[in-house]
Motif scaffolding. Sequence first.
Motif, mmCIF file in Angstrom:
data_model
loop_
_atom_site.group_PDB
_atom_site.id
_atom_site.type_symbol
_atom_site.label_atom_id
_atom_site.label_comp_id
_atom_site.label_asym_id
_atom_site.label_seq_id
_atom_site.Cartn_x
_atom_site.Cartn_y
_atom_site.Cartn_z
ATOM 1 N N VAL A 113 17.542 -8.835 3.502
ATOM 2 C CA VAL A 113 17.701 -9.395 2.161
ATOM 3 C C VAL A 113 18.463 -10.698 2.313
ATOM 4 O O VAL A 113 19.593 -10.719 2.822
ATOM 5 N N LEU A 114 17.847 -11.797 1.875
ATOM 6 C CA LEU A 114 18.448 -13.125 1.989
ATOM 7 C C LEU A 114 18.719 -13.643 0.590
ATOM 8 O O LEU A 114 17.803 -14.016 -0.134
ATOM 9 N N ALA A 115 19.979 -13.654 0.205
ATOM 10 C CA ALA A 115 20.374 -14.070 -1.138
ATOM 11 C C ALA A 115 20.923 -15.493 -1.109
ATOM 12 O O ALA A 115 21.899 -15.759 -0.409
ATOM 13 N N ASP A 116 20.265 -16.386 -1.845
ATOM 14 C CA ASP A 116 20.731 -17.771 -1.987
ATOM 15 C C ASP A 116 20.812 -18.434 -0.622
ATOM 16 O O ASP A 116 21.875 -18.754 -0.112
ATOM 17 N N CYS A 117 19.630 -18.626 -0.075
ATOM 18 C CA CYS A 117 19.468 -19.091 1.301
ATOM 19 C C CYS A 117 18.290 -20.059 1.346
ATOM 20 O O CYS A 117 17.763 -20.492 0.314
ATOM 21 N N GLY A 118 17.889 -20.434 2.532
ATOM 22 C CA GLY A 118 16.743 -21.303 2.737
ATOM 23 C C GLY A 118 16.520 -21.468 4.225
ATOM 24 O O GLY A 118 17.193 -20.832 5.037
ATOM 25 N N ALA A 119 15.606 -22.324 4.584
ATOM 26 C CA ALA A 119 15.351 -22.599 5.993
ATOM 27 C C ALA A 119 15.832 -23.982 6.400
ATOM 28 O O ALA A 119 16.079 -24.247 7.577
ATOM 29 N N CYS A 120 15.979 -24.875 5.415
ATOM 30 C CA CYS A 120 16.367 -26.253 5.699
ATOM 31 C C CYS A 120 16.843 -26.899 4.407
ATOM 32 O O CYS A 120 16.259 -26.687 3.336
ATOM 33 N N PHE A 121 17.902 -27.689 4.485
ATOM 34 C CA PHE A 121 18.406 -28.404 3.319
ATOM 35 C C PHE A 121 17.716 -29.756 3.168
ATOM 36 O O PHE A 121 17.282 -30.367 4.158
#
Length: 272
Positions: free
Chosen positions: A112-120
């Motif tokens: 579970v990935l909450a408030d994440c991403g792979a790249c900014f």
Amino acid sequence: MQIRLAGGRIAAEVHGSGEPLLLFHSLLADRSSFDRITGQLAESFQVIVPDLPGFGASEAVTGGLEPIADRMAEAVRDLKGSHRPIVLGNGFGAFVALQMVIRHPGLVSRLVLADCGACFSEQGREAFRTMAAVSSAKGLSALSETAMRRLFAPDFQAAHPELMQERLAAFLRTDPAVFRAACEALAGLDLRPDLTKVDVPVLVLVGEQDEATPPAMSRELAAGLPDARLMILPGCAHVPQLQAPEHFLEATLTFLTNDDTGRDSERVQAVA
């Protein structure tokens, strides 16, 4: 119960029993940011809440996000249970969890990935560079307003002054050197080429009002993962487990207890 993992280098607390579920906290918070959900999660899982490296009683590690992810992989392996653990990360903890699963396939059962991403975006990268520079020149207290704004929307801050004081105190307990190193790591992060290595079902959660990791980042992340679903939490910002714990739990438990975890990159569910 307090335990030590990764050869004693990671401190954690344990609640309940059953299938292990680890909670990785964000950069602007600490493990107490999960206090509003651990009790209910512990009714179904053995909930393990570690201090990430350099936070609380856990030893720091240098060299960027990859060594942090490797240290947390050691902690996960130390559990040595009959089940592969589930990992839930929020903010920085979610980035650590994602990097960990990319580097250590077969380690966990779900994510579970909450408030994440792979790249900014470049704007996001610059924000981290600025925070690192300001903390170096003036200390973490100079970032108090920025940190709270990245955690919570202004109207929620105004309505919950006691929570804001508690969260600000938690932020100011952060080791400035650990904070700067994390900012620098996130500013240079790009996990997009490695997303296909994630070998487990993933729930991507994001607060609708999250300014630190906006919903567009979560959409891109979910679209790049082999087996993911995306859920947007209306009215929430960067730490939805503090802002709307009931809705956060509803979304999380539905995913963790549902056998239908197939990919549906177009499904965006709003938890009211």
